[in-house]
Design a protein around this motif. Sequence first.
Motif, PDB file in Angstrom:
ATOM      1  N   LEU B  63       0.836  -1.212   0.000  1.00 27.29           N
ATOM      2  CA  LEU B  63       0.000   0.000   0.000  1.00 27.29           C
ATOM      3  C   LEU B  63       0.865   1.254   0.000  1.00 27.29           C
ATOM      4  CD1 LEU B  63      -3.011  -0.621   2.404  1.00 27.29           C
ATOM      5  CD2 LEU B  63      -2.938  -0.653  -0.075  1.00 27.29           C
ATOM      6  N   ASP B  64       1.984   1.201   0.744  1.00 25.49           N
ATOM      7  CA  ASP B  64       2.860   2.371   0.800  1.00 25.49           C
ATOM      8  C   ASP B  64       3.507   2.638  -0.554  1.00 25.49           C
ATOM      9  OD1 ASP B  64       2.434   3.050   3.441  1.00 25.49           O
ATOM     10  OD2 ASP B  64       3.850   1.547   4.151  1.00 25.49           O
ATOM     11  N   ILE B  65       3.890   1.553  -1.244  1.00 21.23           N
ATOM     12  CA  ILE B  65       4.536   1.727  -2.557  1.00 21.23           C
ATOM     13  C   ILE B  65       3.556   2.377  -3.534  1.00 21.23           C
ATOM     14  CG2 ILE B  65       5.501   0.509  -4.541  1.00 21.23           C
ATOM     15  CD1 ILE B  65       6.510  -1.617  -2.547  1.00 21.23           C
ATOM     16  N   PHE B  66       2.305   1.868  -3.550  1.00 16.39           N
ATOM     17  CA  PHE B  66       1.345   2.394  -4.514  1.00 16.39           C
ATOM     18  C   PHE B  66       0.749   3.733  -4.065  1.00 16.39           C
ATOM     19  CE2 PHE B  66       1.042  -2.110  -5.896  1.00 16.39           C
ATOM     20  CZ  PHE B  66       1.418  -1.886  -7.202  1.00 16.39           C
ATOM     21  N   GLY B  67       0.646   3.914  -2.768  1.00 20.66           N
ATOM     22  CA  GLY B  67      -0.056   5.105  -2.271  1.00 20.66           C
ATOM     23  C   GLY B  67       0.808   6.344  -2.179  1.00 20.66           C
ATOM     24  N   GLY B  68       2.128   6.178  -2.348  1.00 24.68           N
ATOM     25  CA  GLY B  68       2.989   7.354  -2.266  1.00 24.68           C
ATOM     26  C   GLY B  68       3.260   7.814  -0.844  1.00 24.68           C
TER      27      GLY B  68
END
Lengths: 317, 156
Positions: B63-68
């Motif tokens: 989620l952190d990778i995709f969410g920025g």
Amino acid sequence: MKLVSRHQKFAAVFVGLLASFTTKLGKPTYQLTTKERVIRPIFVRKAFPFQGLKTLTLIILAIVLIVCDHRSTSFVPVRKVLSAVAAPIQYAVDWPVQVVVAIQDNFRFKQTLLAQNAELNAQLLIAQAQLQKSLALEKENLELRNLLQSANEHNEKVLIARILAVDSDAFIDEVVIDKGTPEGIFVGQPVLDASGIFGQVVQVGPLTSRVMLLTDPRSGIPIQVLRNGLRAIAIGNGETDRLLLPNLSVTSDIKVGDELVSSNLGERFPQGYPAATVTSVKTPPGSSFLIVSAKPTANLDGANLLLLLWPHNSIKP
Amino acid sequence: MNRQSTGFIILTLVIAVLLTIFALPMWLRWIWPDFVLLILIYWSLHIETRSGIFTAWIMGIILDIFGGTLLGEHALALTIVIYLIFKLQKQIRVFPLSQQAGVIFVASILYLAIVYWVQGAISAAPNSFLFWVPIVTNTLLWPWLSMWLQKFRTTR
């Protein structure tokens, strides 16, 4: 009394072991009484022995990651690798959207296309006329600059990028574009759309890059009021169509409808591009600062194509 | 009940991630439920043999990778929430769906509060109250999601 109970325990353990052996042999010859059953849980292994420790380790690991990612620049290559891993999935999510757009394009009526074509031609004509005028102005400007013996501004290089149809977290105002390191994108690069300044590049990967919008709470852009050259900084607020201009004293000459253009003060955004329009100016009683909010000129929520700019920040005396 | 094919679990998690990163209009983005959180809670409630804490951590990183967001931000929030849910698994599982929705309400508050806290620590806290709207949407979605997943699992 104590001694007796201990003896009893030993006996029970012994019997228990014996019972387990016998059951293993497949012949349960001994049945535990209720009193003996009480101590059985000692032998039952806990289902998740180190679960708390595991959780604690993962929590600490997460916090270490957060701090490293926030504080250290050594995480930039890690981020690059991760963005390369994420890129194929982002393209995969984007793909159906592109297919829908392509189908829509295919099934458009000829008349609609002709009308659109005529309209675009008219727009092109107007744009070319304006360009001619601006070319003349640029030449004049160049001559004046030569007279003032300041450095020339060269033509800026641009590149068109497409926004992928993937979203970030709701409170992160960033978009993902389909250009990356091979095209020479760099962190801090200014990004425009058709109507004004859009934001800046914050992360570059091999296949995709991330662009932070002007409205992100972390974003700030040095601007100038077009009417009188008043300087200020427009910071993002996390809302889609509002920027704030803090630290303007109550005596500042700014009013609703003023055009704000970029001022190249931070040497990040090129000078003179439209950034925002002032929407409200409030004078709070007792305060020495105005509350000014502005609406970004760029279409932050609906843009599809972006312009990446390679500015020449060579305005040095 | 306890044995669930790993493939199906991974499939639901992948769908949850795709639903999370798919582009949406801004207003919908704000009220969009946290699908990954809900799916993880569901599996940590209904599987006894695995705790799912490591899975939660990995999903958080994804989620952190995709969410920025900062790496580890959602991982932290999900790990803590899933740990607590798993600890109380046996109690929550026998709750009626309405009461389970109450648990989801509290879990969503905790989840968002941790994310908010991390954002605040780097002085980029979301200042819109819309940030907290997913608490309501998560709670409302839970009974439906729970029933659907139950149905899929039993028909398979």
